[in-house]
Scaffold this motif. Structure first.
Motif, short mmCIF file in Angstrom:
data_model
loop_
_atom_site.label_atom_id
_atom_site.label_comp_id
_atom_site.label_asym_id
_atom_site.label_seq_id
_atom_site.Cartn_x
_atom_site.Cartn_y
_atom_site.Cartn_z
N UNK A 165 0.81 -1.21 0.00
CA UNK A 165 0.00 0.00 0.00
C UNK A 165 0.84 1.27 0.00
N UNK A 166 2.09 1.15 0.47
CA UNK A 166 2.92 2.35 0.63
C UNK A 166 2.96 3.23 -0.63
N UNK A 167 3.23 2.65 -1.82
CA UNK A 167 3.27 3.52 -3.00
C UNK A 167 1.96 4.26 -3.24
N UNK A 168 0.84 3.58 -2.93
CA UNK A 168 -0.45 4.23 -3.16
C UNK A 168 -0.67 5.37 -2.18
N UNK A 169 -0.28 5.12 -0.93
CA UNK A 169 -0.40 6.19 0.06
C UNK A 169 0.50 7.36 -0.35
N UNK A 170 1.69 7.00 -0.82
CA UNK A 170 2.61 8.04 -1.28
C UNK A 170 1.96 8.88 -2.37
N UNK A 171 1.28 8.19 -3.30
CA UNK A 171 0.63 8.89 -4.41
C UNK A 171 -0.41 9.88 -3.90
N UNK A 172 -1.23 9.40 -2.97
CA UNK A 172 -2.27 10.29 -2.43
C UNK A 172 -1.61 11.46 -1.69
N UNK A 173 -0.61 11.14 -0.88
CA UNK A 173 0.06 12.19 -0.11
C UNK A 173 0.72 13.21 -1.05
N UNK A 174 1.38 12.68 -2.08
CA UNK A 174 2.12 13.58 -2.97
C UNK A 174 1.19 14.57 -3.65
N UNK A 175 -0.06 14.16 -3.87
CA UNK A 175 -0.96 15.03 -4.60
C UNK A 175 -1.46 16.19 -3.74
N UNK A 176 -1.26 16.12 -2.42
CA UNK A 176 -1.71 17.24 -1.58
C UNK A 176 -0.53 17.98 -0.96
N UNK A 177 0.68 17.71 -1.46
CA UNK A 177 1.85 18.42 -0.94
C UNK A 177 2.19 19.60 -1.84
N UNK A 178 2.65 20.69 -1.24
CA UNK A 178 3.16 21.79 -2.05
C UNK A 178 4.52 21.39 -2.60
N UNK A 179 4.98 22.16 -3.57
CA UNK A 179 6.24 21.81 -4.19
C UNK A 179 7.38 21.83 -3.18
N UNK A 180 7.34 22.80 -2.25
CA UNK A 180 8.47 22.86 -1.31
C UNK A 180 8.42 21.76 -0.26
N UNK A 181 7.22 21.23 -0.02
CA UNK A 181 7.12 20.13 0.95
C UNK A 181 7.38 18.78 0.31
N UNK A 182 7.49 18.79 -1.01
CA UNK A 182 7.44 17.52 -1.71
C UNK A 182 8.46 16.51 -1.19
N UNK A 183 9.68 16.98 -1.01
CA UNK A 183 10.70 16.05 -0.53
C UNK A 183 10.94 16.16 0.97
#
Lengths: 287, 470, 299
Positions: A36-54
């Motif tokens: 599930x981790x990659x999917x959670x990552x996907x969801x999380x990544x879509x609500x992160x700002x560019x500066x928070x991304x990494x």
């Protein structure tokens, strides 16, 4: 010797059984988390700002979450249009594939006719054909049919789904021939029997095949990339792959787009869950 | 949730299950919505494909002026970089949907020059270039990649001279410590010595270089005067020069004395390394500087550019990486109009100036280089005059010979580079030179084998495909 | 003749399928066979070369690299995928397992993503320095795994990366098949085995495995055919290249490169037909070995 082991089972058997179940359960949960981790990552990544991304591996604190990725997705590209294109191409393809595959499967399962064995063999072999072999000649053909750069150019060559014919054939082998004969006695036409007798019996297969066909068409990449030339006709995989190049570093929007692109398949899955599993396996289990 | 469940149960009661109906309804619905807003389809007088979003944006702004002046319609289509070559091949091959004009990447352009010279899908632009005077305005070394058997199939979009972009805020103190200035790093020997003595002890690396592919080795090969093919079209990349340059290049990236490191040459890993100072410098053709500005705005005023060090004092201090050509296809009914459009995009000085401001790309038309935008001081680069810096190197850039098998040759060399780096890291430098020589020879032999396989296009049974009526 | 008569009906029912099949599969296939005896280039240049393409293919080192990579991929995918998904299915099939449906969905959910979108996602997950894959390995090895590991630009890591994504996508999918098959095994057989004193392993070998044999064969053959057509995953992950030292070059990618990058549709077609032959042989071999082609198992 035998008695001793019997006794152990009698006294500590339940406990050991329970412990095994716990260990198995923990194993399953940890594997599931990895899956599930990659999917959670996907969801999380879509609500992160560019500066928070990494900065955050998964979700940022709730007050730092943003929907701006989705907004930029719709403002930077005609995402709605691509979604609509994908829906149209996929749903049309699936509807027609369903009809053709179930009719074909019905013909192969419930009739005996000349050339049947040969046809089965031909279909089996054709399942092994790597699609790219036909890329160039198909392009030429579609040009002569004036279908280059049209949605029809995606739909028509994709109408044949050999796997579907097989699935339906396997499932329809279970239809009691008595039912078919009874239908004929009642004066129903052959098509009527297919429609009123055969199809309801293979309902799980219909559900399963719908999902399979939907996913196949929804995710198809190579062929649309060759056929489509105008941006307004692009389907989601092509459009999103374009986004990889266009906004090289706007990962948030890219992930938001990927998430939205996957969503319809997930919804369809939940809708069809019941049919899906039984239908998918019907052919394989019996085959 | 409850509503969803009700819907699901309701649909499940249908005799054939909910799936077909739902999909069918969606098909109708989307068809309806699509027919409400049919895509704008028009048969433009000129259709132009480009793979670069930056180019596309720039062109869209200037198309209306051309349309108005000539009373025609022109469509500029963005075709994704991974799709454009495949689509163009298909189009040429089936003689279907061939655009009037198209931009092609420098390494891949060669494949379109294959086959009988008279059947190349592009027009020989020499007559137009001569009469318009463009031939003198474009650096000659930039026409070479697009010239095949004496015919010029493409107009260069750019020159792409290469410099080094560096973190001045981090490098300058180290230079000071050594009692040097960047001007003292004018040869690779001096550069490498400085890097080993002063930069590596700080834990930082001097340079970022891609070590898993060939594209960061090629510029050095070109700078040293090497190439993949000679003007006669023969494979030359297994010559001793390539062996020596690769043997010189390898210890830059592999082994204990390496001065270069690599966390990735694109995207976030690349920019993050520069931001954190893991490496002080990156090789920077003009196009890459725009990416740095865009992705690392926080480094404004901390970055500078310097020319490449030379292999020997006084020798060439630049190289090149990347490039684009514009070709006019044989399918266009009105090549004069197409050429006029090409000139509008490539030789209109106002447009070139505007484009430079956003892309930093030095256009191939040298008459533009004197314009104000190219002389402007850029605060990001500590006030360096970016255009002038690159323009000063433009005529020095090495010639790259174009060839139908250039992509293949570059792939082969890239594999030798990657394999050599891996071997060096595994086994150290022992026997490396023999290994490199042998692998380069095998790679070249493979390309020669492929070349020999090609039939004599002008003999044999050539199937003529009739012209398609427009 | 009545269209609705049982004698005619199957032909009528098969007609739409047959028409589309002939026009959009059979004809292009036939064309590509013709093409495979030519070398083509650019618009309309086509030279008949007899079997030269096939002869060159046999001595083309790149083709053999592609064959080796493809076989490696198929082999490793199968060797891990089948036992892993079977194991998960066996575990999930246990009675009284808490959250069974949730777990089942967790394993299956990656499959819903599809190859293209998964590739886009994994280009980020494999990134050095911040990629999730490195982060995960870094965490579970207590920092011994380097965050700078470059999955997609080191030749020896490319294949593991491809296999990994492939497993992520397909383990849950084949698990569903196994799960359904397991539920179809007659429980009385287990009882009988238990009464005979058979341990878990013996029960698995003597009852479970024979009971689900058909499904195992089905999954193996389908995965093999799919594996041989590997293209999009490495093509998108490796940003449209065969990867360092051609570590991600597959047969279909080589076909694509020759046809649509180099423009030699003739050679590409020859590669395609060779692939077709290979796939056919391997699948036939698998079916033969597993006895699925025996008379009693047909139809």
């Amino acid at each position: 010797m035998k008695k001793k082991s019997m006794m152990r089972t009698a006294s500590g058997g339940f406990d050991r059984q329970a412990w095994t179940t716990v260990v198995i359960w923990l194993t399953l949960v940890s594997v599931a988390l990895i899956f599930l981790a990659p999917l959670v990552y996907l969801v999380a990544a879509s609500v992160k700002t560019m500066e928070d991304f990494h900065r955050y591996s998964f979700f940022p604190p709730i007050d730092r979450m943003t929907l701006s990725n989705f907004a930029s997705l719709f403002s930077q590209m005609d995402f709605g249009r691509f979604l609509l294109n994908s829906l149209f191409v996929t749903c049309t393809t699936v509807t027609l594939q369903l009809l053709m595959a179930s009719l074909g499967g019905y013909a192969l399962a419930c009739y005996r006719f000349r050339g049947q064995q040969g046809l089965m063999l031909l279909l089996l072999v054709s399942m092994m054909i790597p699609a790219p072999v036909m890329l160039a000649p198909l392009y030429e053909l579609l040009f002569h049919l004036r279908l280059i750069d049209t949605h029809a150019g995606l739909i028509v060559p994709g109408l044949v789904n050999v796997l579907g014919v097989f699935l339906f054939r396997q499932a329809m082998l279970n239809i009691p021939m008595d039912l078919v004969h009874a239908g004929r006695v009642d004066g129903a036409g052959e098509f009527g029997i297919y429609w009123h007798v055969a199809l309801p019996v293979v309902r799980p297969t219909i559900g399963a095949f719908t999902l399979i066909a939907f996913m196949g068409s929804w995710n198809s990449f190579l062929w649309p990339q060759v056929v489509l030339q105008s941006n307004e006709l692009f389907t989601l995989p092509i459009a999103l792959n374009q986004l990889v190049g266009l906004y090289n570093d706007d990962y948030g929007a890219l992930m938001a787009g990927t998430l939205l692109a996957v969503l319809p398949v997930v919804l369809l899955f939940f809708l069809l869950q019941r049919e899906f599993i039984s239908g998918l396996t019907e052919g394989a289990v019996k085959g | 949730m409850k509503c969803f469940q009700r819907l699901r149960d309701g649909l499940s009661d249908l005799p054939m299950g909910p799936a077909p109906l739902l999909v069918f309804v969606l098909a109708l619905l989307s068809a309806g919505l699509l027919s409400l807003s049919p895509p704008e389809r028009r048969e433009a007088d000129l259709v132009f494909w480009t793979f670069s979003p930056d180019h596309h944006n720039a062109y869209l702004r200037v198309v209306p002026a051309f349309e108005e002046a000539h009373g025609v319609s022109a469509d500029v289509l963005l075709v994704h970089g991974t799709a454009i070559n495949q689509r163009l091949s298909s189009a040429f091959w089936a003689q279907a949907n061939v655009p009037d004009m198209v931009e092609v990447e420098i390494t891949q352009s060669g494949q379109f020059f294959r086959g009988p010279i008279d059947q190349v899908g592009f027009r020989d632009l020499r007559p137009w270039l001569e009469t318009s005077g463009m031939l003198e305005r474009i650096p000659a070394n930039r026409l070479a990649p697009y010239t095949h058997q004496g015919r010029i199939f493409g107009i260069p979009h750019d020159v792409h001279p290469m410099m080094l972009a560096y973190r001045a805020d981090l490098l300058d103190p180290l230079l000071e410590q050594a009692g040097l200035t960047v001007d003292d790093l004018d040869t690779w020997d001096a550069y490498i010595a400085f890097a080993r003595e002063y930069v590596r002890p700080t834990g930082r690396y001097m340079l970022q270089l891609e070590d898993a592919a060939g594209y960061n080795f090629e510029p050095f090969l070109y700078q040293a005067g090497g190439d993949f093919f000679n003007a006669e079209g023969e494979v030359v990349f297994d010559h001793e020069l390539t062996v020596q340059i690769l043997m010189w290049w390898l210890p830059l990236v592999a082994g204990e004395d390496a001065i270069a490191v690599n966390f990735g040459s694109w995207g976030a890993p690349f920019f993050r390394g520069l931001e954190e100072g893991d490496y002080l410098m990156v090789v920077a053709p003009d196009w890459r500087t725009a990416g740095i500005e865009r992705n690392l705005p926080q480094l404004s005023g901390k970055m500078r550019l310097m020319p490449l060090p030379a292999f020997s004092p006084g020798e060439r201090r630049t190289s090149t990486w990347g490039g684009t050509m514009l070709g006019i296809t044989t399918a266009t009914p009105d090549p004069d109009l197409a050429f006029a459009f090409a000139m509008h995009l490539y030789a209109d000085l106002d447009i070139l100036e505007e484009k430079f401001r956003t892309t930093n790309i030095l256009p191939a038309d040298r008459t533009a280089w004197g314009r104000p935008a190219f002389q402007a001081e850029r605060p990001y680069w500590q006030g360096q005059r970016l255009g002038a810096e690159f323009a000063a190197l433009a005529d020095e850039i090495p010639v790259q010979v174009g060839h139908p098998f250039l992509q293949l040759a570059k792939d082969q060399v890239g594999n030798v580079v990657a394999a050599s780096v891996a071997r060096w890291r595994r086994q150290g430098p022992d026997g490396m030179e023999e290994f490199v020589r042998q692998r380069l020879y095998e790679a070249a032999e493979y390309v020669r084998l492929q070349l020999r396989r090609m039939p004599d296009w002008n003999a044999g049974r050539v199937v003529e495909i009739q012209e398609v009526q427009p | 003749m009545k269209l609705n008569a049982p004698k005619v009906a199957p032909y009528v029912f098969l007609t739409p399928f047959a028409v589309i099949f002939s026009v959009f599969i059979a004809w292009p296939l036939f064309r590509s066979l013709l093409l495979s005896f030519t070398i083509t280039s650019g618009p309309g240049a086509q030279v008949f070369v007899g079997t030269a393409n096939y002869r060159f293919l046999l001595q083309d080192p790149d083709f053999w690299i592609a064959v080796r990579n493809t076989f490696t991929f198929v082999l490793f995918s199968l060797l891990i995928q089948v036992p892993l998904s079977l194991g998960l299915a066996l575990f999930l099939n246990r009675k009284g397992l808490w959250m069974r449906n949730t777990l089942r969905f967790a394993f299956f959910s990656p499959h819903l993503m599809g190859l293209v979108f998964a590739s886009i996602l994994f280009t980020l997950l494999f990134a050095p320095r911040f990629g999730l894959v490195n982060e995960g390995l870094h965490t579970i090895t207590f920092g011994r795994w380097s965050m700078d590991t470059r999955w997609l630009s080191e030749a020896r890591r490319v294949m593991p990366a491809l296999v990994m994504v492939n497993l992520w996508l397909y383990v849950g999918y084949s698990m569903i098949y196994f799960l359904a098959a397991l539920q179809g095994v007659d429980p009385q057989l287990y009882e009988a085995a238990r009464v005979d004193g058979a341990g878990p392993l013996a029960r698995f070998l003597n009852v479970t495995l024979p009971g689900i044999r058909h499904v195992v064969i089905f999954v193996v053959v389908i995965s093999t055919i799919g594996g041989f057509q590997l293209f999009e995953l490495p093509w998108l992950l490796l940003s449209n290249t065969p990867g360092p030292e051609k570590s991600g070059l597959t047969i279909v990618m080589y076909l694509y490169q020759n046809g649509f990058v180099s423009g030699d549709l003739g050679y590409a077609s020859a590669i395609g037909w060779t692939l077709l032959f290979l796939v056919f042989c391997v699948s036939a071999l698998q079916l033969k070995l597993s006895g699925a082609l025996r008379k009693e198992n047909m139809a």
